[in-house]
Design an enzyme around this catalytic site. Structure first.
Site, PDB file in Angstrom:
ATOM      1  N   ILE A  12       9.528  15.136 -41.229  1.00 48.87           N
ATOM      2  CA  ILE A  12       8.369  13.938 -40.864  1.00 48.87           C
ATOM      3  C   ILE A  12       6.893  15.141 -40.128  1.00 48.87           C
ATOM      4  O   ILE A  12       6.063  15.155 -40.636  1.00 48.87           O
ATOM      5  CB  ILE A  12       8.366  12.868 -40.039  1.00 48.87           C
ATOM      6  CG1 ILE A  12       9.562  11.888 -40.350  1.00 48.87           C
ATOM      7  CG2 ILE A  12       7.037  12.006 -39.918  1.00 48.87           C
ATOM      8  CD1 ILE A  12       9.961  10.587 -39.326  1.00 48.87           C
ATOM      9  N   GLY A  36      14.206  21.859 -37.261  1.00 47.11           N
ATOM     10  CA  GLY A  36      13.716  22.344 -38.041  1.00 47.11           C
ATOM     11  C   GLY A  36      14.162  23.688 -38.760  1.00 47.11           C
ATOM     12  O   GLY A  36      14.531  24.127 -37.834  1.00 47.11           O
ATOM     13  N   ILE A  52       8.907  22.302 -26.117  1.00 43.23           N
ATOM     14  CA  ILE A  52       8.162  21.555 -25.010  1.00 43.23           C
ATOM     15  C   ILE A  52       8.099  21.260 -23.828  1.00 43.23           C
ATOM     16  O   ILE A  52       8.325  21.038 -22.562  1.00 43.23           O
ATOM     17  CB  ILE A  52       7.272  20.458 -25.990  1.00 43.23           C
ATOM     18  CG1 ILE A  52       9.065  18.979 -26.277  1.00 43.23           C
ATOM     19  CG2 ILE A  52       6.973  19.940 -26.704  1.00 43.23           C
ATOM     20  CD1 ILE A  52       8.986  17.349 -26.370  1.00 43.23           C
ATOM     21  N   ALA A  78       8.597  16.097 -31.648  1.00 41.18           N
ATOM     22  CA  ALA A  78       9.338  17.072 -31.110  1.00 41.18           C
ATOM     23  C   ALA A  78      10.457  16.387 -30.247  1.00 41.18           C
ATOM     24  O   ALA A  78      10.822  16.234 -29.378  1.00 41.18           O
ATOM     25  CB  ALA A  78       9.286  18.282 -30.877  1.00 41.18           C
ATOM     26  N   ASN A  96      15.406  15.391 -23.526  1.00 46.76           N
ATOM     27  CA  ASN A  96      14.105  16.572 -24.755  1.00 46.76           C
ATOM     28  C   ASN A  96      13.334  14.987 -24.845  1.00 46.76           C
ATOM     29  O   ASN A  96      11.915  15.780 -24.865  1.00 46.76           O
ATOM     30  CB  ASN A  96      15.364  15.846 -25.899  1.00 46.76           C
ATOM     31  CG  ASN A  96      14.094  16.814 -27.024  1.00 46.76           C
ATOM     32  OD1 ASN A  96      14.270  18.290 -27.146  1.00 46.76           O
ATOM     33  ND2 ASN A  96      13.408  16.328 -27.771  1.00 46.76           N
ATOM     34  N   TYR A 145      17.394   6.177 -27.701  1.00 41.55           N
ATOM     35  CA  TYR A 145      17.157   6.423 -28.424  1.00 41.55           C
ATOM     36  C   TYR A 145      15.978   5.466 -28.046  1.00 41.55           C
ATOM     37  O   TYR A 145      14.465   5.749 -27.817  1.00 41.55           O
ATOM     38  CB  TYR A 145      17.210   6.258 -30.319  1.00 41.55           C
ATOM     39  CG  TYR A 145      16.299   6.531 -31.045  1.00 41.55           C
ATOM     40  CD1 TYR A 145      15.547   7.934 -30.484  1.00 41.55           C
ATOM     41  CD2 TYR A 145      15.643   5.742 -32.108  1.00 41.55           C
ATOM     42  CE1 TYR A 145      14.615   8.615 -31.225  1.00 41.55           C
ATOM     43  CE2 TYR A 145      14.939   5.373 -32.608  1.00 41.55           C
ATOM     44  CZ  TYR A 145      14.376   7.302 -32.404  1.00 41.55           C
ATOM     45  OH  TYR A 145      12.822   7.434 -33.294  1.00 41.55           O
TER      46      TYR A 145
HETATM   47  N1  UFG Z   1      24.646   2.859 -42.808  1.00 39.10           N
HETATM   48  C1  UFG Z   1      26.002   2.944 -43.254  1.00 39.10           C
HETATM   49  N2  UFG Z   1      26.384   4.146 -43.776  1.00 39.10           N
HETATM   50  C2  UFG Z   1      26.110   5.340 -43.170  1.00 39.10           C
HETATM   51  C3  UFG Z   1      24.894   5.198 -42.560  1.00 39.10           C
HETATM   52  C4  UFG Z   1      24.420   4.234 -42.863  1.00 39.10           C
HETATM   53  O1  UFG Z   1      26.269   1.771 -42.915  1.00 39.10           O
HETATM   54  O2  UFG Z   1      27.012   6.077 -43.797  1.00 39.10           O
HETATM   55  C5  UFG Z   1      23.425   2.007 -42.121  1.00 39.10           C
HETATM   56  C6  UFG Z   1      23.549   1.782 -40.519  1.00 39.10           C
HETATM   57  O3  UFG Z   1      24.494   1.315 -40.283  1.00 39.10           O
HETATM   58  C7  UFG Z   1      22.700   0.920 -40.703  1.00 39.10           C
HETATM   59  C8  UFG Z   1      21.357   1.349 -41.970  1.00 39.10           C
HETATM   60  O4  UFG Z   1      22.312   1.480 -42.754  1.00 39.10           O
HETATM   61  O5  UFG Z   1      23.078  -0.218 -40.648  1.00 39.10           O
HETATM   62  C9  UFG Z   1      20.319   2.158 -41.956  1.00 39.10           C
HETATM   63  O6  UFG Z   1      20.963   3.286 -40.658  1.00 39.10           O
HETATM   64  P1  UFG Z   1      20.186   5.009 -40.534  1.00 39.10           P
HETATM   65  O7  UFG Z   1      20.695   5.893 -39.858  1.00 39.10           O
HETATM   66  O8  UFG Z   1      19.501   5.571 -42.277  1.00 39.10           O
HETATM   67  O9  UFG Z   1      18.665   4.287 -40.069  1.00 39.10           O
HETATM   68  P2  UFG Z   1      17.924   3.369 -38.492  1.00 39.10           P
HETATM   69  O10 UFG Z   1      18.280   2.499 -38.515  1.00 39.10           O
HETATM   70  O11 UFG Z   1      19.535   3.063 -37.422  1.00 39.10           O
HETATM   71  O12 UFG Z   1      18.045   4.780 -37.952  1.00 39.10           O
HETATM   72  C10 UFG Z   1      16.697   4.391 -38.077  1.00 39.10           C
HETATM   73  C11 UFG Z   1      15.406   5.860 -37.795  1.00 39.10           C
HETATM   74  C12 UFG Z   1      15.034   5.128 -36.344  1.00 39.10           C
HETATM   75  C13 UFG Z   1      14.825   4.494 -35.886  1.00 39.10           C
HETATM   76  C14 UFG Z   1      15.454   2.605 -37.539  1.00 39.10           C
HETATM   77  C15 UFG Z   1      14.365   2.043 -37.244  1.00 39.10           C
HETATM   78  O13 UFG Z   1      16.494   6.456 -37.527  1.00 39.10           O
HETATM   79  O14 UFG Z   1      14.880   6.306 -35.634  1.00 39.10           O
HETATM   80  O15 UFG Z   1      16.037   3.802 -38.509  1.00 39.10           O
HETATM   81  O16 UFG Z   1      15.058   0.552 -38.272  1.00 39.10           O
HETATM   82  F1  UFG Z   1      14.384   3.823 -35.157  1.00 39.10           F
END
Ligand code: UFG
Length: 327
Positions: A12, A36, A52, A78, A96, A145
């Protein structure tokens, strides 16, 4: 504006550097290159290797840069950001994310730098009991997180109040897609997010993917998220920085699209191009069932609107990954 982008070599951060440069700003990037990549940093930005969590790194860079012209705004990307990893390694996340921010704010204050743009997350809302999250809603994270980001938001508010600084805090929803030039995007190492995993599976780079749980209380049983294109999100940062710099006001804004999609809907969208081999697995720790943004406040305050739809996001990630894998 002269903008310091901490974490400007990441997914990002690097996209925001591109958008800042497209909009005529001067950019200095600081990154420890832990996740990165130097080649993600726009050629017109000045790059420093720095961490940082090491005060001396920041002081040294700020001394050099602020001698010429001080930073108008610092943007802070970061951070560690993987939900399941935070459940596994909470102390790393506190170190971090929280300690890193404390040091950054302290050095900003030493150098009299007045504006910070900060990446927070929808994860601060926890398990919302509303269809759509507004910034004034209850914050109750359900994973480390989200908790570290909430601590950071509060640290920023208190420090800005005390030292007459200003902040723009953005709560990101699910960011995906690549820059329109396809020069930068989320690269192929350590992918955990649903969009690139689904696209990689469709491209045959993974044999199979797992849907984490289909017993949630949603329309098809899989989790609902709000997806936003990284370039729309990055452009909001340019506007947010300009806004606090010019108006000396604070902002706390969701960055999302107002729309939610289930995991199976993401798969279906990718399957418009290629078949996706998936299986249904167990729930993943720390996942809320549904989280969707109200972006009304960001639209009103910044005159911003996400331009790209879910189809654009998927197509953009697909094009980027095809390009990466041709190399
Ligand atoms: N998922 C799967 N299979 C995978 C990966 C993810 O089913 O292989 C599902 C997860 O369980 C979740 C959805 O897809 O239900 C989204 O998961 P992501 O890992 O893509 O993203 P998250 O929602 O966990 O997290 C992201 C960001 C965070 C932020 C959040 C806010 O990484 O920083 O969205 O909704 F806070």
């Amino acid at each position: 504006m002269k903008v310091c982008v901490v974490g400007g070599a990441g997914y990002i951060g690097s996209e925001t550097v591109y958008e800042l440069i497209r909009n005529g700003h001067e950019v200095v990037v600081i990154d420890n290159l832990s996740t990165g990549k130097k080649e993600m940093v726009h050629k017109s930005a000045k790059f420093y290797l720095g961490d940082i969590t090491k005060e001396e790194d920041l002081k040294h860079i700020f001394e050099q840069e602020c001698m010429i012209k001080h930073f108008d705004v610092v943007m802070h990307f970061a951070a560690k950001l993987i939900v399941p990893e935070s459940v596994e390694k909470p102390l790393e996340y506190y170190h971090n994310n929280v300690e890193g921010l404390r040091i950054l704010l302290s050095v900003m204050n030493d150098f009299n730098i007045k504006n910070i743009v900060f990446s927070s997350t929808a994860a601060v809302y926890g398990e919302p009991n509303k269809d759509i999250c507004e910034e004034s809603d209850l914050t109750k994270p359900i994973n480390p997180y989200g908790e570290t980001k909430l601590v950071c938001e509060n640290m920023i508010k208190w420090v800005c109040q005390r030292y007459d600084m200003h902040y723009c805090i953005f709560r990101y929803f699910n960011v995906a897609g690549a820059d329109e030039t396809l020069e930068i995007g989320l690269d192929k190492s350590n992918l955990t997010h649903i969009v690139p995993i689904t696209v990689e599976t469709a491209l045959g780079l993974r044999e199979k993917m797992t849907v984490f749980g289909n017993d949630y209380n949603t329309k098809d049983g899989t989790c609902i998220r709000d997806y936003i294109h990284v370039q729309d999100l990055a452009y909001a940062h340019v506007l947010g920085a300009q806004y606090i710099f010019e108006n000396e006001e604070n902002l706390l804004l969701n960055l999302g699209s107002n729309n939610g999609y289930t995991v199976l809907e993401i798969i279906k969208e990718v399957e418009k191009y290629y078949k996706v081999n998936y299986e249904i697995g167990k729930r993943r720790a720390g996942d809320p069932a549904k989280i969707v943004a109200s972006n009304k406040k960001a639209c009103e305050k910044l005159g911003w609107k996400p331009k790209r739809t879910l189809s654009d996001i998927i197509k953009s990630d697909l094009d980027y990954r095809m390009k990466l894998n041709k190399k």
